[in-house]
Motif scaffolding. Structure first.
Motif, PDB file in Angstrom:
ATOM      1  N   LYS A  29       0.834  -1.198   0.000  1.00 14.88           N
ATOM      2  CA  LYS A  29       0.000   0.000   0.000  1.00 14.88           C
ATOM      3  C   LYS A  29       0.873   1.255   0.000  1.00 14.88           C
ATOM      4  CE  LYS A  29      -3.862   2.334   2.143  1.00 14.88           C
ATOM      5  NZ  LYS A  29      -4.905   2.315   3.157  1.00 14.88           N
ATOM      6  N   GLU A  30       1.974   1.211   0.720  1.00 15.74           N
ATOM      7  CA  GLU A  30       2.869   2.361   0.773  1.00 15.74           C
ATOM      8  C   GLU A  30       3.453   2.667  -0.610  1.00 15.74           C
ATOM      9  OE1 GLU A  30       3.087  -0.297   2.947  1.00 15.74           O
ATOM     10  OE2 GLU A  30       1.946   0.797   4.470  1.00 15.74           O
ATOM     11  N   LYS A  31       3.812   1.610  -1.338  1.00 12.74           N
ATOM     12  CA  LYS A  31       4.357   1.800  -2.683  1.00 12.74           C
ATOM     13  C   LYS A  31       3.282   2.331  -3.626  1.00 12.74           C
ATOM     14  CE  LYS A  31       7.176  -0.397  -6.181  1.00 12.74           C
ATOM     15  NZ  LYS A  31       7.879  -1.592  -6.611  1.00 12.74           N
ATOM     16  N   THR A  81      -5.849   6.008  -0.447  1.00 12.94           N
ATOM     17  CA  THR A  81      -5.507   6.337   0.933  1.00 12.94           C
ATOM     18  C   THR A  81      -6.524   5.832   1.955  1.00 12.94           C
ATOM     19  OG1 THR A  81      -4.298   8.280   0.159  1.00 12.94           O
ATOM     20  CG2 THR A  81      -4.884   8.238   2.486  1.00 12.94           C
TER      21      THR A  81
END
Length: 125
Positions: free
Chosen positions: A28-30, A41
């Motif tokens: 998710k961060e990538k 988000t």
């Protein structure tokens, strides 16, 4: 007309194969590092993975059953499923005022509906 439906199916499959694979393999961060993925988000990681899996399954469902002439009813079913995903995408991007993304999703929605209608009707297998 059958060739046009195959071309539309191939374009849709290519887009959703790439998009689904990206959502399934990236963290998710990538994903959030990409400025075009800001919509992700508020969504949990599991939902993003589910969307990616649905896109990947839809892409395969558009091409493989027709290519191998096995369970060809899956082609319009996949197109309908991808249409539902695109309706959700249009709503999500419209709420965030991401109108360029809305336009792209509307084009993909139109192609998916076209494939579904043609494969259920005049160009069925």
């Amino acid at each position: 007309m059958n060739v046009v439906v195959w071309i539309a199916s191939g374009l849709l499959a290519a887009v959703f194969l790439a998009s689904g694979a990206m959502k399934l393999t990236a963290t998710k961060e990538k994903l959030l590092a990409n400025p075009q993925m800001g919509w992700a988000t508020p969504f949990p990681r599991g939902l993003l993975k589910f969307i990616g899996a649905a896109e990947l399954a839809g892409a395969l469902g558009l091409i493989l059953p027709g290519a191998f002439d096995i369970a060809t009813w899956l082609v319009p079913t996949a197109a309908i499923g991808l249409s539902a995903l695109m309706i959700g995408a249009v709503i999500t991007h419209a709420r965030r005022s991401e109108f360029q993304a809305v336009a792209m999703n509307v084009v993909l929605l139109a192609l998916a509906v076209f494939v579904a209608v043609e494969r259920l009707g005049p160009q069925s297998f």
